[in-house]
Structure formats: structure tokens, C-alpha cells
Scaffold this active site. Structure first.
Site: not given
Length: 320
Positions: A187, A200
């Protein structure tokens, strides 16, 4: 010429060479089909099957379709059978490729065990580790998460352990055959420390480091292992933002990312996302850390995501 003049000239030359090479590489990315060509039969030559986790929607679903269109049968894995069955039917109808559906909840400790049994003996040429989860739909501080102990375990199981264990299950067959592709989805949130998405973003750093290490270990066996770190893609996790120059549809993002498979062990998946990071265009990387980590910036981020979440919820209801 004295020592200081020599040092300055050497430093300047190194600077020119370094940025010159970066410019050349970026220039090559403008024409991926020319500089990084893949034969039409490239993916099907890797093996008979592709395996995609988190394939019921978004980026995972787009990878499943793209790989089927490139001649591979696909195993699609997620935790919602109804969604998977719909995806499987559409892939079968549009590509004539075989589709195998596996249901698994990757937040559970032993989710991989049944998958490993189902995949035994299959000639798997491509693995896409896509499945991941956020701690919360809305950004929040670490201690604000309810049931924090359970959430830590779920994040580690889903975002960290699943990727490593799927590689452990499928990589040996690729090594034996001397060919294969593993794509691990990271990401853009891993580019810098990301408060309010701390777990995350940290889990995605793990994805990148494992991918880069494995590529070094197994590239001489004919295997490509690559971390792909998207920025904005219009998915449920991103509240289905309208597509634009900077926000790509899952299908456009996946199509682009596959063109850059031979660029290196870590890519951003598209030219525009590469520019956002490397050339600091419309990127949080441009902000001074003091500003980025300020209380006001964190509050603004929470409010922005709250509004996007509301808009995304309305859009989902309209689609249903």
C-alpha cells in the site's frame, strides 16, 4: 586540485549519475510494452493456475479476471461464498477458463490449513496475495480500537501471516518447475509512518520487505516476486471514490501493474502513482513531518475519511 575540490567534484558526479539513472528508468516506464515486454503467452507459460486471495471484489477480483483473460485458470479465495460464486460465474462466462472457489476467513489462526489441502497437486504459476483488512473503517488511534487484543491478532493473521504462509505453500512448486510469479499487494500507506492507520501501514511494510527478500533468494530460479503498492484505487476500502487521474479503477490499476511486472521488486502499479511518490505530486510525502503528524492534520484526516465513508455508503446502497 586539492582534496576538497576533488571531493566536491566526486560528489557532484555521483549525484548526476544517480539522478540520471533514475530519470532513465522513469523514462523507460513511459513505454512499458517496449522496455519491459511480456510475451502474449507469458502468464500461461508460468503454470496452469493462478491463485488470488481477497478475490471477491476490488483489486483481487480485477487480478482474477485479468489473469483468466491471459489464459490461466483461477482459484479465488475470500470469506464470502455468495460473492465468490458470482465472480466465478462471470469469469467462466467471459473467459471460458476454469474457476475454483475456496472460502476462508484469513483472520483466523488456521485459515491456511484447508487451503493447502485444496491446492495440493495443482500446477500454480501465479499467486496474488491481495487479502488485507483495516483496523477500522475510520482512522483512529491505536488504543481507541475496541477489542484491541483480538484486532491485533486479526491484522497479523490477515495482513502478515497469510501472505507469508501462502508463499510457503505455493513457492516450492514454482522452485521445482523453475518458473512462477508472486505478486504481493502492499500500500502507498507504507511509504511513511502513518498515524491513525498504524497497524495497517506497518503490516504493509512487512509485505514489502518479505517480497524484496524472497526475490533476491529465488530470482535465479526463474521466479518473479514483486510487491505492488497502490495509492488511490476506487475500492470498498477507499470508499469507492470516483475515478480520476489520480484515483484508478481496480481494472485499470491491475492492467497497468501487470505491464510493470519486470520493472523491479517493488512498484506502485501505475505511472501516475509512481509520479505521486517519486516526484512528490499530490502526495502526503511532500508535507513536512511536523505538519503531517500534527493534531490538526490528524483531526482533518479523520473528518475527511468520515465524509468519504458516508458518501461511499450512499453509493453502495444505490448500487444495491
Amino acid at each position: 586540485m586539492d582534496f576538497w575540490e576533488f571531493s566536491c567534484m566526486s560528489l557532484g558526479a555521483a549525484f548526476v549519475v544517480y539522478y540520471g539513472l533514475k530519470l532513465i528508468l522513469f523514462g523507460r516506464m513511459l513505454l512499458p510494452n517496449f522496455f519491459f515486454p511480456l510475451p502474449k503467452s507469458f502468464f500461461s507459460s508460468m503454470g496452469e493456475w493462478a491463485v488470488v486471495t481477497g478475490a471477491s471484489e476490488g483489486i483481487g477480483r480485477a487480478y482474477a479476471f485479468a489473469l483468466a483473460e491471459r489464459g490461466l485458470n483461477v482459484v479465488i479465495i475470500s470469506r464470502t461464498k455468495e460473492k465468490l460464486d458470482k465472480v466465478a460465474q462471470k469469469i467462466s462466462d467471459t473467459t471460458d477458463q476454469k474457476v475454483k472457489v475456496l472460502v476462508a476467513d484469513f483472520t483466523k489462526d488456521n485459515a491456511i490449513n484447508s487451503i493447502e489441502d485444496e491446492l495440493k497437486g495443482m500446477n500454480i504459476g501465479v499467486l496474488v496475495n491481495n487479502v488485507a483488512m483495516l483496523v477500522s473503517t475510520l482512522p483512529e488511534k491505536f488504543l481507541a480500537s475496541p477489542n484491541l487484543d483480538q484486532m491485533i491478532t486479526k491484522i497479523i493473521n490477515c495482513n502478515v501471516k497469510t501472505m507469508a504462509k501462502m508463499c510457503k505453500v505455493i513457492l516450492p512448486g514454482m522452485v521445482d518447475r523453475g518458473s512462477g510469479v508472486i505478486i504481493n499487494i502492499s500500500s502507498g500507506a507504507a511509504a511513511i509512518p502513518f498515524p491513525l492507520y498504524t497497524l495497517y501501514s506497518a503490516s504493509k511494510i512487512f509485505v514489502e520487505r518479505v517480497s524484496q527478500g524472497l526475490q533476491v533468494e529465488y530470482k535465479d530460479r526463474g521466479i518473479i516476486i514483486q510487491a505492488v503498492a497502490p495509492y488511490s484505487v476506487s475500492t470498498q476500502m477507499n470508499f469507492y471514490q470516483p475515478t480520476s487521474t489520480f484515483v484508478l479503477s481496480p481494472e485499470d490499476f491491475v492492467s497497468s501493474s501487470l505491464q510493470y511486472l519486470r520493472v523491479g521488486d517493488r512498484i506502485y502499479g501505475s505511472l501516475i502513482h509512481t509520479m505521486m511518490v517519486r516526484h512528490r505530486v499530490m502526495s502526503v510525502c511532500t508535507l513536512p513531518r511536523g505538519m503531517l503528524f500534527s493534531d490538526s492534520m490528524q483531526k482533518n484526516l479523520q473528518e475527511y475519511v468520515r465524509i468519504q465513508n458516508q458518501n461511499g455508503s450512499h453509493k453502495t446502497q444505490a448500487l444495491q
